[in-house]
Design an enzyme around this catalytic site. Structure first.
Site, PDB file in Angstrom:
ATOM      1  N   GLU A 165     -17.262  11.885   9.930  1.00  0.00           N
ATOM      2  CA  GLU A 165     -17.605  12.590   8.698  1.00  0.00           C
ATOM      3  C   GLU A 165     -19.097  12.707   8.422  1.00  0.00           C
ATOM      4  O   GLU A 165     -19.545  13.688   7.839  1.00  0.00           O
ATOM      5  CB  GLU A 165     -16.934  11.888   7.501  1.00  0.00           C
ATOM      6  CG  GLU A 165     -15.434  12.057   7.434  1.00  0.00           C
ATOM      7  CD  GLU A 165     -15.003  13.485   7.136  1.00  0.00           C
ATOM      8  OE1 GLU A 165     -15.808  14.266   6.601  1.00  0.00           O
ATOM      9  OE2 GLU A 165     -13.853  13.824   7.453  1.00  0.00           O
ATOM     10  N   SER A 218      37.373 -17.479 -22.471  1.00  0.00           N
ATOM     11  CA  SER A 218      37.466 -18.921 -22.218  1.00  0.00           C
ATOM     12  C   SER A 218      36.194 -19.518 -21.628  1.00  0.00           C
ATOM     13  O   SER A 218      36.055 -20.747 -21.571  1.00  0.00           O
ATOM     14  CB  SER A 218      38.646 -19.213 -21.286  1.00  0.00           C
ATOM     15  OG  SER A 218      39.864 -18.879 -21.922  1.00  0.00           O
TER      16      SER A 218
END
Length: 668
Positions: A81, A379
């Site tokens: 780059e 229960s």
């Protein structure tokens, strides 16, 4: 000549003035680069440091500091780059000259000459349109930026800001996304492919166009070879290498019910949760989460298989349709449409949530039944009534009356007298029976008579002391668990028993670390409810309930399991609530529309298999888990009718329960 010089001087001054004006309109924009605060992804990790999920808004970005970026990454980026990056002052005159010549030949702006500094400015501040004014602004800001930031600071911002395709912002995100590697684990070809992506991130996206991505990576490698930055061996090996590329979802969410719950907890206090870059360490164990999901799926499929069996059996008998108690035709696919389940496991002594599965299929329903659903416990609530009795001086050997009674009461909206005649699940009565046996076999009538003997007011007050909310009915129906509670709240209550009388609040966040490294740690919340000796008596009774009572299906070899089934009226809800010496798990099944399941779907049969699957398989990967319950020093035992029975100074054995002379009673 004098006039010519004057003319050019005026032009130069005009250009200079224009440049100064142009710079004055954008000079404050550079603060966005200097005070760089990008959107950062928040990550959630399990207790072992495994990634659970990412969450973000618009940009999925994981930040990496310059010192943690390998030199090879910098070399590859600069090579392709901006080769003279470390020499120029923000702009590259040679590159500009080459670009101008090409642009003149083409008659338009076809090639740029942007340095990495300029590219960073273009990405953060300016548009990407190819206009001369924009290029001049870019150059002016680049020159200024290089006087404020170091080259390293510019590179750090660049590599964290730019887009790498596939929804990945920043090179760390891209490395983990495409290759499932940290930056220091990347080889040269992988690095080359990454640094080549920002030129055309969608086109070079390796999950879409691998061949183009490889070709772009090879360009980077050739450039590095030309510059003499890699040797012949590195060059040849890298040119041939083809990495494995992963096409992953951005969130990578492995536990959606967990992440939804945590997000809801934090979003009220952390407004930038999706952009603040937090690291959130959870108590969850991804292995436990996976096993819990598998266990829930297994139990779910068993229920559907039983339903299918009974439908086929009915057809063989000539019964084509089924009807509810009101004569309404039942949908044969009702269970497939509405049946669901939930599971939560915690560390008994801390409340840390190990697994949380809020439903069978998150893609079909994101409603979290562990947190949001409130169902009747049936229960499964009984142990707390019996614990109340134990704390009041009853013992496991105390005799209860398992006989039928009829209760009269006034209807809620009228003076009409009504009758309530509760029954045991089996429809049979045992007469007198020990407290232990009444709970082991979940006898409704014995429990109701126990509450009657103690007094509903005393029982109610004690249940509130345990932490149950005020929505409990203030009547005998409380004995059958006829009120609503969420699995996570029931899990908190069960910790009183599993954690030796100390209630712990389930929690799911270990710590939160912000982008600056500040850490907030979360600690367990606990409260002493009852004596450890009393809690052990209940623990031992529930251990018996699994060994030979209603919870037999939840047994697991080579580890002590205690627990209680829960089945509500008309089989609307099915629970199994249990624990090993260190881990507690609550499992629930039912229909989302609160319609009854089949009568076969009890707590043991429907929820028990998920519970057993979890412990059996979690034990395989954690063989170090504690296997046996400890007996506190304050607990004593004696032989009654050939069987060992435990008691304490509070819960003493009744004299009439001892069928042998006192001198022959054996204490351990």
């Amino acid at each position: 000549m004098k006039y010519i010089l004057g003319f050019f001087t005026i032009i130069a001054l005009a250009v200079l003035g224009w440049l100064l004006y142009l710079y004055s309109t954008i000079r404050f924009e550079i603060d966005k680069v200097v005070d760089y605060k990008p959107r950062l992804t928040t990550q959630f990790f399990d207790k072992n440091g495994k990634l659970i999920a990412n969450t973000f808004s618009k940009e999925n970005r994981l930040y990496v500091k310059y010192e943690n970026i390998p030199p090879r990454v910098i070399e590859a980026l600069v090579a392709i780059e901006d080769t003279q990056f470390f020499e120029h002052n923000g702009i590259n005159p040679d590159a500009i000259s080459r670009a101008i010549i090409k642009d003149i030949k083409a008659g338009s702006l076809v090639e740029g000459a942007s340095t990495l500094t300029q590219q960073l400015i273009k990405t953060l501040i300016l548009s990407r349109e190819k206009k001369l004014t924009r290029k001049i602004k870019e150059a002016l800001l680049a020159l200024r930026l290089e006087t404020i930031l170091s080259k390293e600071e510019i590179l750090e911002r660049y590599l964290n800001q730019v887009y790498f395709g596939h929804g990945y912002y920043g090179i760390k995100t891209a490395a983990l996304g495409y290759f499932k590697k940290n930056l220091y684990e990347l080889n040269l070809k992988e690095i080359a492919m990454l640094v080549g992506l920002p030129r055309a991130p969608s086109f070079y996206d390796p999950t879409r166009n691998l061949n183009f991505a490889l070709a772009r990576g090879n360009q980077v490698i050739k450039r590095m070879n030309t510059l003499g930055w890699i040797n012949k061996k590195e060059y040849e090996e890298s040119m041939k290498y083809v990495p494995k590329v992963y096409d992953q979802t951005l969130t990578q969410n492995k536990a959606p019910y967990v992440i939804d719950y945590v997000t809801k907890i934090l979003s009220e206090d952390i407004k930038d949760l999706k952009t603040g870059g937090y690291k959130i360490d959870l108590t969850v164990d991804l292995d436990a989460q996976k096993i819990a999901k598998e266990g829930l799926d297994l139990a779910y499929k068993k229920i559907l298989k039983r339903d299918d069996y009974f439908q086929k059996l009915n057809k063989k008998r000539g019964i084509e349709k089924e009807y509810d108690e009101n004569g309404k035709e039942l949908d044969p696919d009702r269970f497939i449409k509405t049946l669901n389940g939930a599971l939560i496991s915690i560390e008994s002594n801390s409340g840390k949530i190990l697994s949380l599965v809020g439903g069978i299929d998150y893609t079909k329903s994101n409603f979290n039944r562990v947190i949001q659903s409130k169902r009747q416990p049936g229960s499964a609530f009984k142990p707390f009534i019996y614990l109340t009795a134990l704390d009041l001086g009853y013992s496991p050997a105390s005799q209860l009356t398992d006989i039928s009674r009829t209760y009269e009461y006034e209807a809620k909206d009228s003076d009409e007298k009504k009758k309530w005649q509760p029954k045991n699940y089996s429809g049979k009565y045992k007469g007198l029976m020990p407290l232990r046996e009444a709970l082991v076999h979940s006898r409704n009538l014995a429990t109701i008579n126990l509450v009657t003997d103690i007094g509903i007011d005393v029982v109610y007050n004690n249940l509130q002391r345990f932490g149950f909310s005020d929505n409990m009915p203030y009547n005998l129906s409380i004995t059958l668990g006829s009120f609503a509670i969420s699995p996570i709240d029931l899990s908190e209550e069960y910790s009183i028993i599993s954690n030796d009388g100390i209630k712990v609040k389930p929690y799911i966040i270990n710590s939160i670390t912000n982008r600056n490294g500040s850490i907030i740690n979360f600690e367990p919340q606990s409260k002493v409810i009852t004596d450890e000796n009393q809690a052990f008596l209940m623990k031992d009774i529930l251990h018996d309930a699994v060994k030979r009572g209603t919870g037999r299906i939840a047994q697991v070899k080579n580890i002590d399991i205690a627990g209680k089934t829960g089945t509500t009226n008309k089989n609307v809800d099915a629970w199994f609530c249990g624990f090993s010496p260190t881990i507690q798990t609550i499992v629930w099944f039912g229909n989302d529309d609160n319609k009854p399941m089949r009568k076969t779907e009890t707590g043991g049969r429907a929820a028990g298999p998920a519970f057993a699957y979890f412990y059996k398989n979690y034990l395989k990967i954690h063989p170090e888990l504690k296997r046996e319950f400890d007996v506190p020093s304050g607990v004593k035992s004696a032989i009654i009718n050939g069987k060992k029975e435990y008691y304490t100074n509070t819960s003493k054995l009744p004299i009439d329960a001892l069928n042998v002379p006192k001198e022959n009673q054996i204490e351990f």
